[in-house]
Design a protein around this motif. Sequence first.
Motif, PDB file in Angstrom:
ATOM      1  N   SER A 129       0.828  -1.212   0.000  1.00  0.00           N
ATOM      2  CA  SER A 129       0.000   0.000   0.000  1.00  0.00           C
ATOM      3  C   SER A 129       0.861   1.259   0.000  1.00  0.00           C
ATOM      4  O   SER A 129       0.510   2.255  -0.637  1.00  0.00           O
ATOM      5  CB  SER A 129      -0.938   0.012   1.217  1.00  0.00           C
ATOM      6  OG  SER A 129      -1.833  -1.073   1.137  1.00  0.00           O
ATOM      7  N   ASP A 168      -5.556  -1.888  -5.023  1.00  0.00           N
ATOM      8  CA  ASP A 168      -4.893  -2.359  -3.806  1.00  0.00           C
ATOM      9  C   ASP A 168      -5.743  -3.461  -3.175  1.00  0.00           C
ATOM     10  O   ASP A 168      -6.793  -3.196  -2.616  1.00  0.00           O
ATOM     11  CB  ASP A 168      -4.688  -1.180  -2.841  1.00  0.00           C
ATOM     12  CG  ASP A 168      -3.671  -1.501  -1.751  1.00  0.00           C
ATOM     13  OD1 ASP A 168      -3.224  -2.662  -1.671  1.00  0.00           O
ATOM     14  OD2 ASP A 168      -3.328  -0.579  -0.989  1.00  0.00           O
ATOM     15  N   GLU A 169      -5.287  -4.692  -3.293  1.00  0.00           N
ATOM     16  CA  GLU A 169      -5.978  -5.886  -2.786  1.00  0.00           C
ATOM     17  C   GLU A 169      -7.424  -5.975  -3.282  1.00  0.00           C
ATOM     18  O   GLU A 169      -8.358  -6.079  -2.470  1.00  0.00           O
ATOM     19  CB  GLU A 169      -5.936  -5.910  -1.251  1.00  0.00           C
ATOM     20  CG  GLU A 169      -4.523  -5.748  -0.697  1.00  0.00           C
ATOM     21  CD  GLU A 169      -4.038  -6.921   0.139  1.00  0.00           C
ATOM     22  OE1 GLU A 169      -4.736  -7.946   0.211  1.00  0.00           O
ATOM     23  OE2 GLU A 169      -2.942  -6.800   0.694  1.00  0.00           O
TER      24      GLU A 169
HETATM   25 MG   LIG Z   1      -1.929  -2.825   2.178  1.00  0.00          MG
END
Ligand SMILES: [Mg+2]
Length: 302
Positions: free
Chosen positions: A45, A156-157
């Motif tokens: 991140s 992000d994910e």
């Molecule tokens: Mg993360």
Amino acid sequence: MASTVIQTHALTRSFGPRRGIVDVDLAVEPGQIFGFLGPNGAGKSTTIRILMGLYHASSGSARVLGLDPFADAVEVHRRTGYLPGELAVYPRLTGRQVLDRFASVRGLRGTRYRDQLVERFGAEVDRPTQTLSKGNKQKLGLVLAFMHRPELLVLDEPTSGLDPLLQLEFATLLQETTAAGRTVFLSSHDLDEVQRVVHRLAIIREGRIVVTDTVEGLRRHAPRTVELTFDHDVDASALDRVDAVQASAWTDPGHLRLTVAGPMAPVLRAIAPLDPVDLFARPADLDELFLGYYRSTDLQEA
Ligand SMILES: [Mg+2]
Ligand SMILES: Nc1ncnc2c1ncn2[C@@H]1O[C@H](COP(=O)(O)OP(=O)(O)O)[C@@H](O)[C@H]1O
């Protein structure tokens, strides 16, 4: 040839004494689905926030779509679909109102594609976003990221919180996206969720990239297990002298197990004179290799 979509050189960010990321080098080419893999706290991140102009780098450089993520943040965001790790949108608005706001900011008129995305993901758009579960927030976040058909997606994910059917739907959407020549950069802590969709991946561990390769390339280099069966006593020391043989162990009398990483021919030549009655080779296990990268204390070079 179109130029590299995301490029970082020795990108570093520290948080006081705390390690963030160190010397991160990434190159994402147009039309690629690039996976950024690593355990929680590895620095995914942090890297992504720098790419999106939300954090300054301590040192090193980053270009996104040929632009400076900080100085040119407005243009980067206009041309990118960003799914943050934690979606924070107006808590009192419904999903539909949030979508409307984003659409008007982005100057989107038609709602057809966005409606299709809402339907495909079964996103809940009639409730205030603050009442949504993690999975439902994720679906809304994905619609927000994709709805203006950006040339670059930074996710992000994205697969966390999606059930297996939606993960399939997401994989299909990724394929459509890159078939149209657009580029995807996504992070994940779960290799299983992304290994079938990414073209290339980088593994980050404790803030540093430990390997960058294609999934196929990783598989080629992953150690494989070879099991030999003998009906007579054997001196197997010659096998240990073959470069590609990393380890050998007698699992039972008459059963020898080898771990092989590298070319197989020299191993076979050393095996043949020992006259085994049977040979069994197991395909490389990517999960094992991946866990090895997660765990290994001595960092390996890409
Ligand atoms: Mg993360
Ligand atoms: N704003 C911040 N302040 C202090 N430390 C941070 C901050 N953001 C990230 N970190 C630290 O940087 C490291 C990487 O975190 P992060 O990039 O969130 O990892 P990941 O996304 O891979 O789980 C962690 O050790 C985390 O504690």
